[in-house]
Structures are given as C-alpha cells and as structure tokens.
Design an enzyme around this catalytic site. Structure first.
Site, PDB file in Angstrom:
ATOM      1  N   SER A  60     -37.864   7.847 154.578  1.00 22.63           N
ATOM      2  CA  SER A  60     -39.258   7.919 154.110  1.00 22.63           C
ATOM      3  C   SER A  60     -40.236   7.605 155.223  1.00 22.63           C
ATOM      4  O   SER A  60     -41.283   8.250 155.339  1.00 22.63           O
ATOM      5  CB  SER A  60     -39.491   6.917 152.983  1.00 22.63           C
ATOM      6  OG  SER A  60     -38.862   7.332 151.830  1.00 22.63           O
TER       7      SER A  60
ATOM      8  N   TRP B 216     -33.549  -1.522 138.340  1.00 16.86           N
ATOM      9  CA  TRP B 216     -33.926  -0.833 139.597  1.00 16.86           C
ATOM     10  C   TRP B 216     -34.775  -1.738 140.469  1.00 16.86           C
ATOM     11  O   TRP B 216     -34.861  -1.536 141.678  1.00 16.86           O
ATOM     12  CB  TRP B 216     -34.652   0.484 139.306  1.00 16.86           C
ATOM     13  CG  TRP B 216     -36.128   0.366 139.110  1.00 16.86           C
ATOM     14  CD1 TRP B 216     -36.761   0.060 137.939  1.00 16.86           C
ATOM     15  CD2 TRP B 216     -37.156   0.551 140.088  1.00 16.86           C
ATOM     16  NE1 TRP B 216     -38.115   0.035 138.138  1.00 16.86           N
ATOM     17  CE2 TRP B 216     -38.394   0.333 139.445  1.00 16.86           C
ATOM     18  CE3 TRP B 216     -37.165   0.874 141.449  1.00 16.86           C
ATOM     19  CZ2 TRP B 216     -39.612   0.421 140.112  1.00 16.86           C
ATOM     20  CZ3 TRP B 216     -38.387   0.954 142.105  1.00 16.86           C
ATOM     21  CH2 TRP B 216     -39.589   0.739 141.441  1.00 16.86           C
TER      22      TRP B 216
ATOM     23  N   HIS C 159     -45.871  -1.750 143.822  1.00 11.74           N
ATOM     24  CA  HIS C 159     -47.058  -1.142 143.239  1.00 11.74           C
ATOM     25  C   HIS C 159     -47.604   0.003 144.070  1.00 11.74           C
ATOM     26  O   HIS C 159     -47.851   1.074 143.524  1.00 11.74           O
ATOM     27  CB  HIS C 159     -48.129  -2.148 142.840  1.00 11.74           C
ATOM     28  CG  HIS C 159     -48.994  -1.493 141.809  1.00 11.74           C
ATOM     29  ND1 HIS C 159     -48.579  -1.307 140.517  1.00 11.74           N
ATOM     30  CD2 HIS C 159     -50.157  -0.827 141.915  1.00 11.74           C
ATOM     31  CE1 HIS C 159     -49.474  -0.597 139.865  1.00 11.74           C
ATOM     32  NE2 HIS C 159     -50.437  -0.294 140.685  1.00 11.74           N
TER      33      HIS C 159
ATOM     34  N   TYR D 157     -48.010   4.536 143.314  1.00  9.25           N
ATOM     35  CA  TYR D 157     -49.034   5.498 143.733  1.00  9.25           C
ATOM     36  C   TYR D 157     -48.474   6.504 144.718  1.00  9.25           C
ATOM     37  O   TYR D 157     -48.958   7.638 144.789  1.00  9.25           O
ATOM     38  CB  TYR D 157     -50.263   4.758 144.281  1.00  9.25           C
ATOM     39  CG  TYR D 157     -50.922   3.972 143.187  1.00  9.25           C
ATOM     40  CD1 TYR D 157     -51.322   4.621 142.024  1.00  9.25           C
ATOM     41  CD2 TYR D 157     -51.073   2.608 143.249  1.00  9.25           C
ATOM     42  CE1 TYR D 157     -51.866   3.928 140.971  1.00  9.25           C
ATOM     43  CE2 TYR D 157     -51.617   1.895 142.193  1.00  9.25           C
ATOM     44  CZ  TYR D 157     -52.009   2.564 141.060  1.00  9.25           C
ATOM     45  OH  TYR D 157     -52.535   1.873 140.017  1.00  9.25           O
TER      46      TYR D 157
END
Lengths: 526, 288
Positions: free
Chosen positions: A171, A143, A254, A258
């Site tokens: 998004s 992925w 990263h 979150y």
C-alpha cells in the site's frame, strides 16, 4: 482536448515477454490495473464465502454449521480479506488504470515498483488464507486484532501479522506511486484544479495511506514482540496497556475507513455529471470537502472506543469532532444531488449504481452519526447496529461505487459495452438483497444482539433468518457481475472512444479498448 | 512546466519485482514459523533474505545503470525527489507509533496503574516513578531489579557522533557540488566511519544493559520501549550506512556530478532523518 495517439506497434513491443512472464514482469499500468482488479474480485469472492458461512450459521439459533472457534476465525478473516484484499486493491486497480489516462501520463511514475506493489499482494494473501491450515487455525481476534486476544492467539496470528506487514508495504509503495504520478506527470495545462475528481480523491487517499499504514505496521509489530519476545506494550502487569493497542490501531483504522470511501466519492463524482449531462456542481467545494474529511479523520479515532472507559472530556471531544465530519460529507451529497438537479438524466448501469450509492451510503452516514453520539454508542457498541452501519458504508458505499466505476470504464478497458440488461439486473438484485441483509441488523443491534457471536437468543431469530436469505441473494447476485465482465471481455457490442455521451475527460479521447501505450506524447489540455 | 515535452522514462518489463515478492513470502512465512519454534522456519527465513539481497542488488544495479546511461531526465529526477520525501515521511509515522506508545504509557497508563483503585486494590505500593518495569516488578523475588540506562555516558557521546556525521555528510555534499571529488569521498568515508562507531557503541551499550544493568527487552514497559525504539533506530542507522557505502563506491567509480547526484542526496536525506530521530530519542528515551 486533443490527444496524440501513438503508433501501437512502437518500440516497447519488441521486448515484451508473452504468456505468464508478461504478467509477472509487466511494467504497464493497464496490465497491473487489470491484475489488481482480478485479484480483488477473487478476494471478494473468498471473503464472500466466509460471510455466507457466517450467515448460514446465524440462520437459526444454536450451532449448526461451524464450531464457535471456527466462527470467530471466519468473522476475523472475512474482515481482513474484504478490507485489505478486496476493497483496497480494487481501488488501487482503478487508480492504476484511470489516473494515467485521466491526467494524460504515459504510465505511472514508477512502473517497476508498481509491479512490485501488485505482486506483493498474492504472497500476503497466501500467508493470510494459508493461516487457516496451520495448527490452531487462523487468528480469531477480530479484524481489529485487539490485545490481549491477539497476544494469546496461536500461530495463525503470526501469519496474519506478516501478511499485514507485506500488504502495508504494498500500500505504501502504491500510494507513493500515485502521489508522484499525480504531482509530477500531469499533461501540460492540466492544472491541479482542473484534475478529474477521481484523481483528487486518490491523491488525498494516498496521503492517508502513507501516513497510517506505517502506524498499523508498528501496532502489529508490538503485538508480535509482546507475543514472542517478552515486551509489555499491551500488558498491564508490565506497565503497558491493552487499551493503548486500540488507540494505536484506530489512529490507523479511522483514516483507513476514509481510504476505503474517498476513491468511491471520486468515482461517483465522475459518473453523476456524465449521466446528468451537466458539469459537477461545486467542483472546488468537492476538493476542499475531500481534504477536510481526510484531515478530520486523524482526530476522531477514539469514537471507536467509547465503551473503554474514556474520561467524559475525551468522549465529548471525540463525539463532537466525529459529528463535524458530517459537514464535508453533507457538502458532497448535496453537490451530487445538485449536479443531478435539472440534468438530462439517464439511468444506464453506471448511473444506477451511482444513484443507488447516494441513497444507501447516506443511510450508512446517518447511522454513523447515531453511533457517534457517545451515550447512544454505549448501548449499541459491539452490537449488530454497528455491523449494519459499517456494511452500509463499506458495501453500499465502497463496493457499489466500485461496481459503478467498473460499468462506467469497462468499455474503455475491454472495447465492448457491458450488457445493459444484466447490469441493471445485477444492480436491482444487489440493492434489494443488500437491504434485506443489512437493514434488519439495525433492529437486531438496537434490541441488543452482540456481534461476533455464533449463537443468539430466540427473539432474534426472525431478523437473522431474513438477513441470511438476503445475504445468499446478495452473494449469488455477484455472479451476475462475473458473467457481465466475462462476456464483456470476450466480445459484445463494440464501444466507441466515448461510449457515454455526457462523459468528460482525457480517457475518452483514446480509442476503446485503450491501446497498450497511451499518451506517450503528452496531450495538451486547454 | 517547461520540460513537459521530454519523454518520461518507462522501464522495460522486469523480473526483479517477482523475486522480491517470493523473497518476502519466504521471509514472512519463515519468520512466522520460526517464532513458533518450527525447525524449517529459520531456513525459509534466510532463504527469503538471500533472495531479497539478490533482488536489491539487481534492481538497484539496474537503476544505477539506467541513471548512468542518461535515461533519467529532469522529470524522473523530480519523481525520485517526491518519492524519497514521502518514503521518509512514512518512516516518520512508523517511529511515531512507538514514540506514541512511550508517551501514552508515561502520561496515561503508568500514572493510572499507580494511583486510585488500581494502586489500592491491585498493586499496592506501585509508585509508577519512571523508569519502571511495571507493577509485576514489585515482586522482587520473581523479577530482579534493573538499573536504567543513563543519558550522559555513551548516549551523549553517540549524540555528538551522529551530529558530527551530519556535518561531515554535508561537507561531502559541498565537495560534490564544487566538483572536489576528494572532499566528497573523504566526507562520505568519515560519515560511514562515524556511523559504524555509533553502531559499535550501541552494541556495547546493549551488552552492558543485558550483562550488568539487568535491563532487557522483557524488563516491563521501560525495557520494551527502550529496546524497540533504540533497536529500530539502530536498524535504520545500519540501512543508512549501507546506503552511504553504496554512494561511496559509486563516488569512487566516478558516478555523480555537481548537477546529477540524486542517489547521494537521497542517502543524505535518509541519514539526516535517522539523525533527527536519534535527537528525539536521546531526549525522551534516555534523558527525561
């Protein structure tokens, strides 16, 4: 808190199309939220089928169910579908339903764009899932789509690239909509530091999305041009660097993890005070902890890359910076526990899921700290230990919080109480089978079993068989949730406007189910 | 929050988003097929583009009509401002990925490839002096040498053109604020013309690069970063010029007054953003 409930037969209804056209053209945040949630559940099931196929293959050593090439496609697509198709859209669905209700807004700030944000997802899903059927099959690069593998893949990779572009567009538009709604549409008196924590966590998540989704778009664009237009971004012979892909990807990746956990923190922070019948302990510190996690998320990306041959100085920096994230996360866990401390606790399904979340998510957090230690990570990099770690935070973290939120707000959405008995059954089955699936993976990883491999050495057999049994149990348990939702949507015990006696917030001042239009006149928050 | 009693405008159900989604599905599928030499690819791709153009005309047309109809109050105006700001920020981050790639290869990759074991064992004689097309260009029999693009010819002129266009746009904005409609229209027209000249020069530069300098998209990492950065910038200048052209048409049609002209301001913000990107680009891509 007082709310003005408008006449349900107001002027908007005269123009509303019906049938399929209602859903295609709607500008209503509740309709759009519902579509997001249904879409994400469908994607969750299809990603789940891929996961179960993977686990079926890994039940025994040797190749039984699928060929290695297809196995690699399955692990890749399972990751992409779950991250971009299931978890992220589900949180946006919650945001759509709840944020206007929680801040006393009549709708999202950009209602038409909100519709487009949702309706971009099915085309992206068609491109992504459709890529299984093109010559060469879907992309099998993992992925993370690391170069040079992703540069060498077949046509399926191009479909995945364009699917990611479209999902990124969705998004970004969704995130801008949420930021503007929260900043600009709060009811009078709803100061920022009075906002429900779910809104705070989503505001910060939306900033992360706006900042990093374009970076992912840039990364996959570079793959596309390396594949077809002769550029050398990730080709050392042309002066580029495949490791650079990893840096760009994880600069997105990263913060992305979150993005998938901060709204979960928000949901849990709504539920625990409601069922402890106490206000949230340390509200301000929760807000600051969320912001700290978000800021730190931009400066820790290379802890995913300790095995790439980074200089020792780089490894040390990324190790310590990563461990620093444990501080604000620890503040959150402490605050949740402190909220429960001496509260009048009751364990209806939402609270069960939220409490379960704290337990299992914290295990995932601790294994994350272990992975952050560079010398240990060299050993466990790309093993099942990492697989165990991120499923503890993504399944037991994000997914458990999504279920908690669903049980908590289903009465508001449907007007009926979800079945208490089935909800508890769903929780206990999920919790047990989740741990049966993923806990043994820690041992497999520590013993050296690599991830993304369809076959393995004989000594790994027992734990793999156990994990497969757990996975099928976990998968089947999710059908209980489907049954709960279908039953709840069709009927059941009518829900009061505030079905949970300890719940606080504007969403509980409107009737259940929430009328099609709410807060057309802004409520006054005291 | 004095204006909070004002009702926030929530639009009617709209068919445009679903047109946009179908358009992007065709666009994505068509592009993926096209780059894999499937014959239907370009047809599907351009059908997607056509639907997208229809959708953009329809959607923005409706927004303009709603705006002219006075449906957007001060809070909707504030929403537009926030959203345009964050949209531009997302564009900044998109360019950051490509600038980041340029810095990464120049600071880390190329020095690493041209020193130590890499140089001694893999690519002897690769000096890594920027600009270069990567170690494979050492084999001059297989890879023809190229000439890098100089900074002080067309790029310097283009820098002046874009900076001037920023000034003419601000002049147009002052015209709008002081209700001098002639100044508004003339300023906008000058800005669009300067943008068009910039794009013309840029196109000439590309022809020159391909034809005479042997500098192409596949000229190693220098060609990759050069064309991707300047290319995406040129695309954004094109979009900005289209936005300004729409604003000029609206100005001619009598839209905007000194109080309500967010459409104009949004286009101006966007134009200044592409301006700033160009300045960074001029320094780190052409000059240094």
């Amino acid at each position: 808190m007082a709310a003005v409930i408008p006449d349900p037969l107001d002027h908007h209804h005269h123009h509303a199309p019906s049938g399929l056209m209602r859903w295609l053209t709607t500008t209503n945040h509740k309709d759009i939220g519902t579509m997001y949630l249904i879409f994400s559940f469908v994607m969750f099931l299809s990603g789940g089928v891929m996961a179960l196929t993977i686990r079926a293959e890994l039940f025994q050593p040797g190749l039984q169910v699928v060929q290695p090439e297809f196995f690699n496609q399955l692990t890749t697509m399972h990751g992409l579908v779950m991250v971009f198709g299931a978890i992220m859209p589900a949180f946006v669905g919650f945001a759509n339903w709840q944020i206007p209700l929680m801040i006393g807004a009549s709708d999202m700030a950009f209602a038409r764009m909100n519709n487009w944000s949702f309706w971009l997802l099915p085309p992206a899903a068609i491109l992504l899932l459709g890529s299984f059927f093109v010559p060469g099959g879907a992309t099998a690069a993992g992925w993370t789509l690391y170069a040079p593998l992703s540069v060498q893949m077949g046509m399926g990779m191009d479909f995945a690239i364009f699917a990611i572009h479209i999902m990124g567009l969705s998004s970004i538009m969704g995130a801008i909509n949420i930021v503007v709604t929260i900043l600009n549409m709060r009811a009078p008196g709803m100061a920022m530091m009075k906002m429900p924590l779910f809104c705070w966590t989503w505001l910060i998540t939306a900033y992360l999305l706006i900042a990093v989704m374009p970076v992912l778009a840039g990364a996959v664009t570079m793959i596309l041009t390396d594949r077809h237009f002769g550029t050398s971004f990730f080709n050392a012979a042309g002066g580029g660097d495949p490791v650079m892909y990893q840096h760009i990807f994880w600069f997105f990746g990263h913060p992305e993890v979150y993005i998938m956990i901060l709204p979960a923190f928000g949901i849990v922070s709504q539920i625990i005070p409601a069922f402890a019948r106490k206000p949230l302990f340390g509200y301000a510190s929760m807000v600051y902890a969320t912001a700290s996690i978000a800021i730190l998320s931009f400066v820790v990306w290379a802890h995913h890359m300790f095995a790439t041959g980074m200089p020792a100085v780089g490894q040390l920096y990324f190790m310590y910076a990563t461990m620093l994230i444990a501080v604000p996360t620890g503040v959150k866990v402490f605050n949740w526990v402190a909220t429960m401390w001496r509260g009048s606790l009751s364990f209806e399904p939402p609270m069960l899921w939220a409490t379960g979340f704290i337990f299992v998510f914290t295990i995932g957090g601790f294994t994350g700290l272990i992975c952050a230690i560079a010398p240990i990570d060299i050993q466990i990099h790309d093993t099942y230990y990492v697989v165990a770690h991120f499923h503890y935070v993504l399944v037991a973290g994000s997914l458990f919080a999504l279920f908690a939120g669903a049980y908590y707000w289903l009465p508001k959405w449907t007007g009926h109480m979800p079945s208490d008995r089935l909800g508890k059954l769903h929780f206990w089955c999920s919790l047990v089978f989740f741990n049966v699936t993923f806990f043994p993976m820690h041992f497999l990883g520590l013993a050296g079993m690599p991830r993304r491999i369809p076959d393995y050495a004989l000594q790994f057999t027992d734990f793999n068989a156990l994990a497969t049994i757990g996975a099928f149990g976990f998968g089947l348990s999710q059908l209980i949730f489907l049954a709960v939702v279908v039953k709840c949507a069709r009927g059941g015990k009518p829900a009061a406007a505030k079905p949970w006696d300890g719940a606080e917030g504007l969403e509980w001042t409107v009737p259940s189910p929430a009328p099609y239009h709410t807060f057309e006149e802004a409520p006054l928050v005291k | 929050m004095s204006e909070t009693l004002e009702r926030y405008f929530v639009p009617e159900p709209s068919r445009f988003p679903i047109f946009g989604s179908v358009a992007l599905l065709l666009f994505g599928a068509g592009a993926a097929l096209w780059v894999n030499q499937v014959k239907a690819g370009p047809w599907i791709f351009f059908l997607g583009i056509a639907i997208l153009i229809y959708m953009l005309f329809g959607w923005f047309g409706q927004v303009v009509r709603e705006s002219q109809g006075g449906k957007y109050g001060t809070r909707v105006d504030a929403s537009f401002r926030w959203s345009m700001g964050w949209f531009i920020f997302s564009e900044v981050m998109f360019f950051a990925a490509f600038f980041g790639a340029l810095f990464y290869v120049r600071v880390l990759t190329v020095p690493a490839l041209s020193s130590g074991e890499n140089e001694a064992l893999l690519w002897q004689g690769y000096s890594g002096a920027w600009p270069n097309a990567g170690p494979r260009a050492l084999d001059t029999a297989a890879v023809e040498p190229f000439t890098p693009m100089g900074a002080w010819g067309i790029p310097a002129i283009n820098t002046l053109i874009l900076l001037t266009s920023g000034a003419t746009l601000t002049w147009a904005h002052y015209g709008l604020l002081k209700d001098k409609r002639g100044q508004l229209k003339l300023g906008l027209l000058l800005t669009i013309l300067l943008g068009a000249i910039f794009l013309g020069f840029q196109a000439y530069e590309y022809v020159h690069a391909y034809g005479e300098l042997n500098l192409r998209l596949d000229t190693g990492i220098y060609g990759s970063t050069f064309f991707m950065l300047t290319g995406f910038h040129g695309l954004h200048v094109t979009v900005g010029a289209i936005m300004l052209t729409v604003m000029l048409c609206r100005a001619v049609a009598g839209h905007f007054n000194s109080q309500h002209h967010f459409g104009f301001e949004a286009a101006a913000w966007y134009w200044h953003f592409v301006d700033v990107v160009w300045l960074i680009l001029f320094v780190v891509v052409y000059w240094l």
